[in-house]
Design a protein around this motif. Structure first.
Motif, PDB file in Angstrom:
ATOM      1  N   ARG A 119       0.841  -1.199   0.000  1.00  0.00           N
ATOM      2  CA  ARG A 119       0.000   0.000   0.000  1.00  0.00           C
ATOM      3  C   ARG A 119       0.875   1.247   0.000  1.00  0.00           C
ATOM      4  O   ARG A 119       1.703   1.446   0.882  1.00  0.00           O
ATOM      5  CB  ARG A 119      -0.894  -0.009   1.245  1.00  0.00           C
ATOM      6  CG  ARG A 119      -1.761   1.225   1.431  1.00  0.00           C
ATOM      7  CD  ARG A 119      -2.443   1.181   2.800  1.00  0.00           C
ATOM      8  NE  ARG A 119      -3.201   2.401   3.090  1.00  0.00           N
ATOM      9  CZ  ARG A 119      -3.638   2.745   4.303  1.00  0.00           C
ATOM     10  NH1 ARG A 119      -3.393   1.957   5.341  1.00  0.00           N
ATOM     11  NH2 ARG A 119      -4.297   3.872   4.471  1.00  0.00           N
ATOM     12  N   ARG A 120       0.705   2.095  -1.013  1.00  0.00           N
ATOM     13  CA  ARG A 120       1.440   3.360  -1.068  1.00  0.00           C
ATOM     14  C   ARG A 120       0.720   4.382  -0.192  1.00  0.00           C
ATOM     15  O   ARG A 120      -0.512   4.535  -0.280  1.00  0.00           O
ATOM     16  CB  ARG A 120       1.557   3.871  -2.503  1.00  0.00           C
ATOM     17  CG  ARG A 120       2.394   2.982  -3.389  1.00  0.00           C
ATOM     18  CD  ARG A 120       2.397   3.458  -4.829  1.00  0.00           C
ATOM     19  NE  ARG A 120       2.864   4.829  -4.951  1.00  0.00           N
ATOM     20  CZ  ARG A 120       2.138   5.832  -5.466  1.00  0.00           C
ATOM     21  NH1 ARG A 120       0.908   5.624  -5.889  1.00  0.00           N
ATOM     22  NH2 ARG A 120       2.651   7.037  -5.552  1.00  0.00           N
ATOM     23  N   VAL A 121       1.484   5.106   0.626  1.00  0.00           N
ATOM     24  CA  VAL A 121       0.860   5.983   1.616  1.00  0.00           C
ATOM     25  C   VAL A 121       1.610   7.294   1.755  1.00  0.00           C
ATOM     26  O   VAL A 121       2.806   7.397   1.475  1.00  0.00           O
ATOM     27  CB  VAL A 121       0.800   5.306   3.009  1.00  0.00           C
ATOM     28  CG1 VAL A 121      -0.088   4.060   2.967  1.00  0.00           C
ATOM     29  CG2 VAL A 121       2.200   4.949   3.520  1.00  0.00           C
ATOM     30  N   THR A 122       0.881   8.314   2.207  1.00  0.00           N
ATOM     31  CA  THR A 122       1.484   9.514   2.756  1.00  0.00           C
ATOM     32  C   THR A 122       1.194   9.512   4.239  1.00  0.00           C
ATOM     33  O   THR A 122       0.164   8.981   4.683  1.00  0.00           O
ATOM     34  CB  THR A 122       0.963  10.792   2.069  1.00  0.00           C
ATOM     35  OG1 THR A 122       1.689  11.919   2.569  1.00  0.00           O
ATOM     36  CG2 THR A 122      -0.518  11.004   2.277  1.00  0.00           C
ATOM     37  N   VAL A 123       2.113  10.072   5.031  1.00  0.00           N
ATOM     38  CA  VAL A 123       2.123   9.862   6.474  1.00  0.00           C
ATOM     39  C   VAL A 123       1.757  11.133   7.232  1.00  0.00           C
ATOM     40  O   VAL A 123       2.415  12.171   7.068  1.00  0.00           O
ATOM     41  CB  VAL A 123       3.514   9.375   6.937  1.00  0.00           C
ATOM     42  CG1 VAL A 123       3.564   9.231   8.453  1.00  0.00           C
ATOM     43  CG2 VAL A 123       3.871   8.055   6.263  1.00  0.00           C
ATOM     44  N   ASN A 124       0.710  11.050   8.053  1.00  0.00           N
ATOM     45  CA  ASN A 124       0.439  12.088   9.046  1.00  0.00           C
ATOM     46  C   ASN A 124       1.380  11.817  10.222  1.00  0.00           C
ATOM     47  O   ASN A 124       1.212  10.823  10.926  1.00  0.00           O
ATOM     48  CB  ASN A 124      -1.016  12.022   9.488  1.00  0.00           C
ATOM     49  CG  ASN A 124      -1.352  13.017  10.595  1.00  0.00           C
ATOM     50  OD1 ASN A 124      -0.475  13.663  11.163  1.00  0.00           O
ATOM     51  ND2 ASN A 124      -2.617  13.135  10.935  1.00  0.00           N
ATOM     52  N   PRO A 125       2.367  12.685  10.467  1.00  0.00           N
ATOM     53  CA  PRO A 125       3.387  12.379  11.472  1.00  0.00           C
ATOM     54  C   PRO A 125       2.963  12.645  12.908  1.00  0.00           C
ATOM     55  O   PRO A 125       3.713  12.348  13.840  1.00  0.00           O
ATOM     56  CB  PRO A 125       4.530  13.313  11.086  1.00  0.00           C
ATOM     57  CG  PRO A 125       3.839  14.507  10.516  1.00  0.00           C
ATOM     58  CD  PRO A 125       2.640  13.961   9.778  1.00  0.00           C
ATOM     59  N   PRO A 166      -3.282   7.378  -4.458  1.00  0.00           N
ATOM     60  CA  PRO A 166      -3.774   6.767  -5.699  1.00  0.00           C
ATOM     61  C   PRO A 166      -2.672   6.630  -6.740  1.00  0.00           C
ATOM     62  O   PRO A 166      -1.627   7.288  -6.660  1.00  0.00           O
ATOM     63  CB  PRO A 166      -4.858   7.732  -6.152  1.00  0.00           C
ATOM     64  CG  PRO A 166      -4.499   9.039  -5.540  1.00  0.00           C
ATOM     65  CD  PRO A 166      -3.832   8.725  -4.238  1.00  0.00           C
ATOM     66  N   ASP A 167      -2.928   5.785  -7.737  1.00  0.00           N
ATOM     67  CA  ASP A 167      -1.901   5.460  -8.728  1.00  0.00           C
ATOM     68  C   ASP A 167      -1.429   6.670  -9.521  1.00  0.00           C
ATOM     69  O   ASP A 167      -0.272   6.713  -9.959  1.00  0.00           O
ATOM     70  CB  ASP A 167      -2.431   4.399  -9.695  1.00  0.00           C
ATOM     71  CG  ASP A 167      -2.620   3.034  -9.037  1.00  0.00           C
ATOM     72  OD1 ASP A 167      -2.026   2.818  -7.958  1.00  0.00           O
ATOM     73  OD2 ASP A 167      -3.366   2.202  -9.593  1.00  0.00           O
ATOM     74  N   HIS A 168      -2.304   7.665  -9.740  1.00  0.00           N
ATOM     75  CA  HIS A 168      -1.914   8.792 -10.596  1.00  0.00           C
ATOM     76  C   HIS A 168      -1.071   9.830  -9.856  1.00  0.00           C
ATOM     77  O   HIS A 168      -0.609  10.803 -10.462  1.00  0.00           O
ATOM     78  CB  HIS A 168      -3.156   9.466 -11.189  1.00  0.00           C
ATOM     79  CG  HIS A 168      -3.973  10.233 -10.192  1.00  0.00           C
ATOM     80  ND1 HIS A 168      -4.899   9.624  -9.367  1.00  0.00           N
ATOM     81  CD2 HIS A 168      -4.004  11.559  -9.871  1.00  0.00           C
ATOM     82  CE1 HIS A 168      -5.469  10.532  -8.601  1.00  0.00           C
ATOM     83  NE2 HIS A 168      -4.953  11.720  -8.881  1.00  0.00           N
ATOM     84  N   VAL A 169      -0.840   9.637  -8.569  1.00  0.00           N
ATOM     85  CA  VAL A 169      -0.037  10.560  -7.756  1.00  0.00           C
ATOM     86  C   VAL A 169       1.309   9.917  -7.455  1.00  0.00           C
ATOM     87  O   VAL A 169       1.374   8.770  -7.008  1.00  0.00           O
ATOM     88  CB  VAL A 169      -0.766  10.914  -6.448  1.00  0.00           C
ATOM     89  CG1 VAL A 169       0.106  11.783  -5.547  1.00  0.00           C
ATOM     90  CG2 VAL A 169      -2.086  11.612  -6.745  1.00  0.00           C
ATOM     91  N   THR A 170       2.381  10.654  -7.688  1.00  0.00           N
ATOM     92  CA  THR A 170       3.715  10.118  -7.436  1.00  0.00           C
ATOM     93  C   THR A 170       4.054  10.189  -5.948  1.00  0.00           C
ATOM     94  O   THR A 170       3.441  10.946  -5.183  1.00  0.00           O
ATOM     95  CB  THR A 170       4.779  10.894  -8.220  1.00  0.00           C
ATOM     96  OG1 THR A 170       4.874  12.232  -7.689  1.00  0.00           O
ATOM     97  CG2 THR A 170       4.446  10.954  -9.709  1.00  0.00           C
ATOM     98  N   ASP A 171       5.059   9.425  -5.554  1.00  0.00           N
ATOM     99  CA  ASP A 171       5.524   9.482  -4.173  1.00  0.00           C
ATOM    100  C   ASP A 171       6.048  10.876  -3.821  1.00  0.00           C
ATOM    101  O   ASP A 171       5.858  11.361  -2.700  1.00  0.00           O
ATOM    102  CB  ASP A 171       6.630   8.450  -3.932  1.00  0.00           C
ATOM    103  CG  ASP A 171       6.122   7.015  -3.966  1.00  0.00           C
ATOM    104  OD1 ASP A 171       4.965   6.789  -3.579  1.00  0.00           O
ATOM    105  OD2 ASP A 171       6.890   6.126  -4.384  1.00  0.00           O
ATOM    106  N   ALA A 172       6.710  11.527  -4.771  1.00  0.00           N
ATOM    107  CA  ALA A 172       7.237  12.870  -4.521  1.00  0.00           C
ATOM    108  C   ALA A 172       6.114  13.861  -4.272  1.00  0.00           C
ATOM    109  O   ALA A 172       6.205  14.725  -3.392  1.00  0.00           O
ATOM    110  CB  ALA A 172       8.099  13.318  -5.692  1.00  0.00           C
ATOM    111  N   GLN A 173       5.040  13.761  -5.040  1.00  0.00           N
ATOM    112  CA  GLN A 173       3.883  14.623  -4.797  1.00  0.00           C
ATOM    113  C   GLN A 173       3.248  14.297  -3.449  1.00  0.00           C
ATOM    114  O   GLN A 173       2.885  15.199  -2.680  1.00  0.00           O
ATOM    115  CB  GLN A 173       2.857  14.438  -5.921  1.00  0.00           C
ATOM    116  CG  GLN A 173       3.299  14.978  -7.268  1.00  0.00           C
ATOM    117  CD  GLN A 173       2.374  14.565  -8.396  1.00  0.00           C
ATOM    118  OE1 GLN A 173       1.874  13.433  -8.422  1.00  0.00           O
ATOM    119  NE2 GLN A 173       2.127  15.465  -9.334  1.00  0.00           N
TER     120      GLN A 173
END
Length: 331
Positions: free
Chosen positions: A73-79, A127-134
């Motif tokens: 699962r690709r994620v962005t993290v709330n720290p 989501p798939d259309h968003v890169t890890d950098a974004q």
């Protein structure tokens, strides 16, 4: 694993450290990118007693879960890790949790490393259309999103007719400017003194950028967001806000000085200190990023984690035009 470890004022070491071990309810994340924040710079310079050496800094993280049933699962993290049971948490203001923890402050190590352990509840699927950098930009933009939401709530006039000013062309100030537009304020300007960065913001991000000496001629603003937080920027905010307007103060550059208390009192100007964001603000920010309301999000530069010290020194010297440097674990 490898990590960039803050070892003392203006000192960092790229070295081997123990892999993090997830606690109950947590997962292991393979870090893709971690942004360098102003608070990381404060710690690097020895100006933040909350971040004592040795410590792994970095809290603007995106990556991929590599443990348990969510692996892949690709994620962005709330720290920001909150307790969930205190008065602040139960009222939806979990950013003010009395037991809050944030990665890059003890007891939680940060994201300038190959791996990071985090509670599942702190993750938002990318989501798939968003890169890890974004995706790594969710945290800094969420700070501006939260500040703008509070400022609009406090505003006495119609936000659709408001003028707004963001101070600072880093990711916090830029994120606030983008959030102002996404939340319905079209007339937005931004102050950035670095000419190279100002040109970048004007051409790449479509933001109307002013130099500090242009501000007086630009008139007064209903909302001013200070994304820097030094005496000079607080003085600018005090001078530029309309009577009855709102100053939203995110920046933590220094602790005191700059506010025109007499004018704030006599002209009923509201001053709002804002700290991070609620969990809902973080999710709302991510949703706005993913559906394109915050633009292309292509204003970053990625550098290897092993060259992190150089990235910090370049930022300090003002040699970086982009609003955000991301450190990327070495292959």
């Amino acid at each position: 694993m490898k990590a960039l470890v803050y070892t003392g004022p203006e000192s960092q070491s790229y070295r081997d450290v123990a892999d993090p071990v997830p606690s109950e309810g947590e997962v292991l994340i393979k870090v893709a990118h971690t942004g360098i924040c102003g608070s990381d710079m404060h710690a690097f310079l020895g100006h933040d007693e909350r971040r004592p050496a040795p410590l792994i800094l970095g809290h603007e993280v995106a990556g991929t879960v590599v443990s348990g049933t969510q692996s892949g699962r690709r994620v962005t993290v709330n720290p920001l890790v909150s307790c969930g049971v205190c008065e602040a948490c139960l009222s939806g203001r979990d950013n003010l949790c009395v037991n809050r923890q944030i990665i890059s402050m003890p007891p939680r190590e940060g994201g300038f490393a190959d791996y990071l352990a985090m509670p599942e509840s702190n993750l938002v699927t990318v989501p798939d259309h968003v890169t890890d950098a974004q995706a790594a930009l969710a945290e800094p933009i969420a700070c501006g999103w939260h500040a703008v939401r509070l400022a609009i709530q406090a505003l006495a006039s119609d936000p659709a007719n408001a003028r707004a000013l963001a101070i600072g062309g880093g990711a916090i100030g830029l994120g606030a400017a983008l959030s102002l537009k996404a939340q319905g304020i079209e007339n937005v300007q931004l102050i950035e003194p670095n000419a190279e960065r100002a040109r970048f913001l004007q051409t790449k991000c479509g933001i109307d950028v002013l130099s500090p000496d242009q501000v007086e001629a630009s008139g007064l603003y209903d909302i001013v967001v200070d994304g820097v937080g030094y005496p000079a920027t607080r003085a600018t905010a005090s001078a530029c806000v309309k009577p009855g307007g709102v100053i939203a103060h995110i920046g933590l550059g220094s602790a005191e000085g700059g506010l025109d208390i007499r004018r704030i009192t006599l002209q009923e100007i509201q001053f709002i200190g804002t700290y991070t964001y609620t969990a809902q603000d973080f999710r709302d920010t991510a949703a706005a990023m993913f559906d394109g309301r915050l633009g292309a999000l292509d204003w970053v530069e990625s550098r290897p984690l092993s060259e992190g010290l150089r990235a910090f020194t370049d930022l300090r010297a003002g040699h970086v035009a982009v609003p955000k440097i991301l450190l990327t674990p070495d292959a």
